[in-house]
Design a protein around this motif. Structure first.
Motif, short mmCIF file in Angstrom:
data_model
loop_
_atom_site.label_atom_id
_atom_site.label_comp_id
_atom_site.label_asym_id
_atom_site.label_seq_id
_atom_site.Cartn_x
_atom_site.Cartn_y
_atom_site.Cartn_z
N ASN A 36 28.87 40.90 36.70
CA ASN A 36 30.34 40.99 37.02
C ASN A 36 31.32 40.20 36.20
N HIS A 37 30.78 39.46 35.20
CA HIS A 37 31.71 38.64 34.49
C HIS A 37 31.23 38.43 32.91
N VAL A 80 41.55 39.89 30.18
CA VAL A 80 40.69 40.99 30.75
C VAL A 80 41.71 42.17 31.09
N MET A 83 39.66 45.44 36.18
CA MET A 83 38.61 45.10 36.88
C MET A 83 38.73 45.67 37.96
N TRP A 89 34.80 46.53 34.57
CA TRP A 89 35.58 45.43 33.95
C TRP A 89 35.52 45.73 32.44
#
Length: 162
Positions: A36-37, A80, A83, A89
């Motif tokens: 998730n990142h 980014v 998300m 994302w």
């Protein structure tokens, strides 16, 4: 654990895209928690020497990267782009200043439930090969490198493909 990975590429005008998918034998929530990142992927990204962004993933966060190709290091900046918790994302970066190997790129990670105990990660990377990378032979090399990079990123942090 065996992971089924599929990677392909397409071209539309001067934009190239590499699309990869992998199916995992666990729920989407667990997949999200592992992937998730961008920090979780940075150590596995080919030609990435440095990566920084905010530890909390949210749209608009600034991104800074240093990519190297054939010994030439170039700074990239971006943000980014989107998300949505447990769904998607994305991020984009572009080179700052002059360099012989510019490769602005957009990357999107999407998470889907296949069944209650199975989930799928899809990575789509769109890029525009510039400078020396736009030469005919170099374009094919770049495509192969990008396919390899996406395939490597599909091995989710904490997972083994064996």
């Amino acid at each position: 654990m065996k992971i089924n990975i599929n990677v392909s590429s397409t071209k539309k005008g001067d934009i190239n895209a590499v699309i990869g998918t992998a199916v995992f034998p666990f729920a989407k929530k667990e997949l999200w928690d592992r992937a998730n990142h961008p920090y979780k992927f940075a150590p596995h990204c080919i030609n990435l020497d440095h990566f920084s962004t905010d530890p909390t993933l949210k749209a608009g966060n600034k991104i800074e990267e240093i990519h190297s190709f054939l010994g030439w290091k170039q700074k990239y900046v971006g943000a980014v782009k989107s998300m949505v918790d447990q769904k998607i994302w994305s991020m984009y970066t572009y080179p700052v200043g002059w360099g012989p190997f510019p490769l602005p790129h957009f990357v999107e990670y999407s998470f889907n439930e296949v069944s209650p105990g199975s989930s799928q990660l899809s990575i789509r990377c769109e890029y525009k090969a510039g400078g020396l990378l736009s030469l005919p032979i170099a374009r094919n090399v770049v495509r192969k490198i990008m396919e390899r990079a996406v395939g490597k990123l599909l091995i989710v942090p904490g997972m083994s493909s064996a």
